[in-house]
Design a protein around this motif. Sequence first.
Motif, PDB file in Angstrom:
ATOM      1  N   TYR A 256      -7.087   2.824  -3.072  1.00  0.00           N
ATOM      2  CA  TYR A 256      -5.605   1.878  -3.215  1.00  0.00           C
ATOM      3  C   TYR A 256      -4.656   2.397  -2.280  1.00  0.00           C
ATOM      4  O   TYR A 256      -3.982   3.368  -2.942  1.00  0.00           O
ATOM      5  N   ASP A 257      -4.356   1.922  -1.061  1.00  0.00           N
ATOM      6  CA  ASP A 257      -3.368   2.608  -0.195  1.00  0.00           C
ATOM      7  C   ASP A 257      -2.186   1.809  -0.178  1.00  0.00           C
ATOM      8  O   ASP A 257      -2.123   0.702   0.245  1.00  0.00           O
ATOM      9  N   ILE A 258      -1.099   2.325  -0.670  1.00  0.00           N
ATOM     10  CA  ILE A 258      -0.047   1.656  -0.831  1.00  0.00           C
ATOM     11  C   ILE A 258       0.932   1.877   0.260  1.00  0.00           C
ATOM     12  O   ILE A 258       2.091   1.099   0.065  1.00  0.00           O
ATOM     13  N   LEU A 259       1.135   2.783   0.886  1.00  0.00           N
ATOM     14  CA  LEU A 259       1.930   3.117   1.900  1.00  0.00           C
ATOM     15  C   LEU A 259       1.477   2.946   3.338  1.00  0.00           C
ATOM     16  O   LEU A 259       0.219   2.839   3.690  1.00  0.00           O
TER      17      LEU A 259
ATOM     18  N   SER B 142       5.459   5.025   6.883  1.00  0.00           N
ATOM     19  CA  SER B 142       6.179   5.774   5.807  1.00  0.00           C
ATOM     20  C   SER B 142       5.154   6.960   5.622  1.00  0.00           C
ATOM     21  O   SER B 142       5.769   8.183   5.547  1.00  0.00           O
TER      22      SER B 142
ATOM     23  N   MET C 117      -1.340   7.648  -5.461  1.00  0.00           N
ATOM     24  CA  MET C 117      -1.824   6.750  -4.255  1.00  0.00           C
ATOM     25  C   MET C 117      -1.481   7.431  -2.959  1.00  0.00           C
ATOM     26  O   MET C 117      -2.244   7.475  -2.048  1.00  0.00           O
ATOM     27  N   VAL C 118      -0.246   7.925  -2.643  1.00  0.00           N
ATOM     28  CA  VAL C 118       0.193   8.217  -1.414  1.00  0.00           C
ATOM     29  C   VAL C 118      -0.531   9.761  -1.292  1.00  0.00           C
ATOM     30  O   VAL C 118      -0.890  10.065  -0.136  1.00  0.00           O
TER      31      VAL C 118
END
Lengths: 523, 523
Positions: free
Chosen positions: A49-52, A56, A339-340
Motif C-alpha cells: 500500500y504505497d501512499i506517497l 514526497s 507505509m512510507v
Amino acid sequence: MDAADVVEPGVPTGRRRERAGGRDGRRSGQGTAPPHRAAPYILRNIPTYDILGEESLLRIEAVADRILAEIGIEFRDDPVALQHWKGAGADVDGLLVKFEPGMLREILKSAPSSFTQHARNPANNVEIGGKSVVFAPAYGSPFVMDLDKGRRYGTIEDFRNFVKLAQSSPWLHHSGGTICEPVDVPVNKRHLDMVYAHLKYSDRCFMGSVTAENRAEESIEMARIVFGRGFVDRNCVILGNVNVNSPLVWDGTMTNALRAYARANQAAVIVPFILGGAMGPVTNAGAIAQALAETMAGCALTQLERKGAPVIFGNFLSSMSLRSGSPTFGTPEPAIGSMVIGQLARRLDLPLRCAGNFSNSKLPDAQAMNEGTMSMLSAVHCGANFILHSAGFLDGLLSMSYEKFVMDADLCGALHSYLAGVVVDDNSLALDAFREVGVGKHFLGCAHTMENYQTAFWDSAVADNEPFEKWSAAGGSDAASRANRRWKQMLADYQAPAMDVAVDEALVDYVERTKGAQADAWY
Amino acid sequence: MDAADVVEPGVPTGRRRERAGGRDGRRSGQGTAPPHRAAPYILRNIPTYDILGEESLLRIEAVADRILAEIGIEFRDDPVALQHWKGAGADVDGLLVKFEPGMLREILKSAPSSFTQHARNPANNVEIGGKSVVFAPAYGSPFVMDLDKGRRYGTIEDFRNFVKLAQSSPWLHHSGGTICEPVDVPVNKRHLDMVYAHLKYSDRCFMGSVTAENRAEESIEMARIVFGRGFVDRNCVILGNVNVNSPLVWDGTMTNALRAYARANQAAVIVPFILGGAMGPVTNAGAIAQALAETMAGCALTQLERKGAPVIFGNFLSSMSLRSGSPTFGTPEPAIGSMVIGQLARRLDLPLRCAGNFSNSKLPDAQAMNEGTMSMLSAVHCGANFILHSAGFLDGLLSMSYEKFVMDADLCGALHSYLAGVVVDDNSLALDAFREVGVGKHFLGCAHTMENYQTAFWDSAVADNEPFEKWSAAGGSDAASRANRRWKQMLADYQAPAMDVAVDEALVDYVERTKGAQADAWY
C-alpha cells in the motif's frame, strides 16, 4: 506431487504443516481451524500500500541526506566502526561521523535484497525479502502476564513456554528472540539459556543476543554447533536485532553486536526506536527521515564489516500521549507512517522489518486488539518481510501476554487468507455456479460450493461465531477467557521436535562450559 | 479567517466542531481528546488501496455482464420497474430481466459521481463521493445491549439514546437510519418516530424508511416539512438504504422504495447482502461479480425513475463459518474483497458505500475490536464514501451495543488522523529541529515540538495509556468498562440542537395525523 502439495495462492512451495488437530480436530468442533495449510512463510499475493508519490519520497530522502551530511551520527565506544567510516571516506570528527549524500546508498548496493534464513528443520527455512512475509513473536518484555496470575517478571520457564507456543502455532513462522526476559537467570548468562531453548524446543528460525559482543558471538557459536561452522559462514542461520540510540547515536554495545553478526555472515536487523516528540520530531515526516538516516548508517556499517552480509532495514515508530507523555502504540500515525517506511526500504532494495502487533493496553481486551489489528495490518500493508512483535505484545512491550499471544497468532492466521488476496480465475469467478443455481435460490449445496468451501474462508480458533443463544448457553465467554483455555491446551499438547542426541549434548556442554567460565552478573 | 479556520490536511473547509469538552476538558485529564477538530466529513489525503490489476478487473466485469445477459435478474411485485426495463430496451420475460452488456453502464452515466446531502444545520452537510468519507452509525439491529442490562429488544428510548450519542460524537458525521429497531412501536408507525428522532435530537444528515413505499414517501414528506418542498426537489436531504434479495432477485418492497427516493431526487443506497456460499458463490471473485451485477441493476433503475437522481453503489460482503454455517463478520476475505469492490465502483464513477465496523462477537471484547478494526480499515482503504455501520455493530448486526458504539466512534476519531496521511512539507520534515537538537538529545522541549505537539497525535478517549502502576491503582479497568462510563456521561451531557418551534410543531402534527390515519400493525 500429491494433493497436499498443490500450491495455494500466496503460499510458497515447500513443506506445509497441517494445523494442530488437523481434520479430525476440525470435525470435533473443538475450536480448531479449517484445513488451510500453514506455510513456512507467506508469499504475498496483494501489492504493498504505497501512499506517497515520488516527489514526497524524494523530499524525505533529501532531508535524510542532509541530516547525515550536516548533523551527522555519533558512534560511541567502537573504534573499529570509526575506522570503517574513515576507510569508506566519511568525515570523522571525534565520535561524530558525517556522510556525503549518496555515499551510504552506494555502500548498501552490496547488501542482498533477499536472503534465506535456515532453520534446523529445513522445511522451516524462511525467505526474508521480496514478497515474503515472516511472523515472529514479540521481543523484549521484562514481564509476562496471564489471566490467572496477572503480571509478574518473566522466567526461563515462561520463555520456554512461549517458544513452545510459537512452535505449536501454524500461523507463526519464526521462534523470535528474547520473547520475554528470563529474569531468574543472571544477565550475563541469559542468552545461553534463551538460544538453547530456541534450538531445543523449536525447529524454526530464531534470533540471538545483542546485549554484548561476546553474547552475540556465543549465540552464533551455538548455531555453529547445530549447523556446522562452514555452513554458518556461507548461510544465514541466526538474526540479531540492534537498536539505534535515537536521535543520531549508535552505541558501541549495539555496533559491536552488529559487526559480530555481519562478520559471521549473519543478519543484523537495524532498528531506530523513535518516539515522536522525544527521540525525534513530533511530526511523522521528520521522524521518518531521521529513521531513514539512522537505518542507512547501521545497514551500511554491516557492509563495511563484511561486504554482502545479509541485513534487514528495520523500523519501530511510536507516538506519544499528549496528556501523560507516555509512549503510545497501535495508534494511527505510526500505522500510516509505516507505509512510507516501506516505500523507502524498497527504494533501497533491502528486506524490511516494520511495525507488528503493538498495543498499550494492560489487558487482552478490546483496546489490545483494536490497537494490535491497526498496527499489524500496517505491517502487512507496508510490505514488511520480517514482522517481529507479531504475537504477545501488551502494555507497551512491558508485558508478554499469554492470552494476547494466542489472539495475535490467530490474527496471523487470518492474515494468511488476507495476503492471498482475491484470486481471479475461472473457478473463483464461478460462472457455472450461477448457471447451476439461477435466480433466487441458494448456493449451499451446489457443486461449486462443495468443491471450494473447505478452503474458502478463514475460520478463527478464538472467535465465537455461534448464535447468541448457543454462545450464552455455553457460558457466554469473552475472547480473553477462550484464549486462556487455548494456550493451556496448546502447552499440554506440545510435542518437542526431534533433536540429534549428540547435538543436544554438545549444546548443553557448551552452555555449561561458557556459564562456568564467568561469575554471575545481574546487571 | 481566524486560527480555528486554518485548513488541516484531510479536513474539508467549513465549520469545525471543537471536541466535546474542548481545551478545558483536555486539561482536566478526564479522558477527552486533544484539540484535533472534528469536521463535517473527511477528505482523504491517502490514496485508495487498489489490489487488482486491469486484467482481473475486466474479467470480473465480464462475468457480471454475462450474469446480467445470460441469467438475468428477477424483479418481483413491481410492474413499474418492469415497464422501465422494457422502455430501456432490456429483455423482459415475465419477471426475469436480461441486459445486453454495456446497457446498464450507459444508463448509469446520468448518475452523479458525487453529491451533497444537506443537514438541517448546513454546517453538517456532507459530500458523498470523490475523496469524501462519511461515518454513520450501525443500522438495523433488533436488539440493543450494554454491560449493565445485557441484551434486550430495542425501544424508541434506545433509538433516541443512540441518536443523541451520535450527535454528541465529533467523529461521526451522520445520524444514520434504523440505528436499532424500536420494537415497542407498531411496525407500520416506527418510521415516523425514527425520522422525528433524527430530526429532533440531531442536526446532522439522516436516513429514512424503506420497508414500504408509503413509509419511504412519509419519511421524505417529513424532510420536506423541515427543508421545504422546492429545496427537497432540488437537493438530497435524506437517504434510503435498499437491499437486493440476493442472488439475482429484487423484491418489489425494495424497488418501490428505491423508486420513491429517486422520484423525489433523494439518494438510494443499493446494497446486495451476499453471504458467500449461501446467497452467492463461496469464492470471493464470483460473489463480487454477482454484487456488481445486482448493484448496477439497482443503480440503473434509479436513473430510469428519475435521470440524474443521486444514488450510492453499495455493498455488504460477508463470509461463513465452515463449522456452523453461521454468517461471520470482520473476517479477512470480505475485508480484502472490499478493495476490489472499491475499484469497481470507481470504474463506474459512482459514490461508494462498503464495509463498516463489523463483528460477530457477542461482547465488546477483543474479538469485537479485532474484527471491527479489520473491517473498518477495509472500508477506508477501499475508498468508501459513505460508511454505514461505523459504530455499534455487534453480534452479526443482531445487537446495537452501547459500549461498542463508544469504542467504534473512538476508532472513527483515529481514522481522521489516519486518513490525513503523512504530510510532507518543511514544517513536518523538521530540518530546523534537527539543527536545534543535534545528536543524542531529546526533542521534548524544542521549538518544533512545542509548535506542533497539540495536533501531532490522535489521543484516544477510550484507550488507557497510563503506566501499569497508575492504571492498576485506578482500578485496572478494561476498555469495555471505560466505554460504559463514557456513554452514560455522554447521555448526561447531551444537549439538543435548537429547532424552530413551528417546524417542530408541524413535524409532531404530521406524525400524529399519519399515525391516526391507520391502525397499529405489528408485522
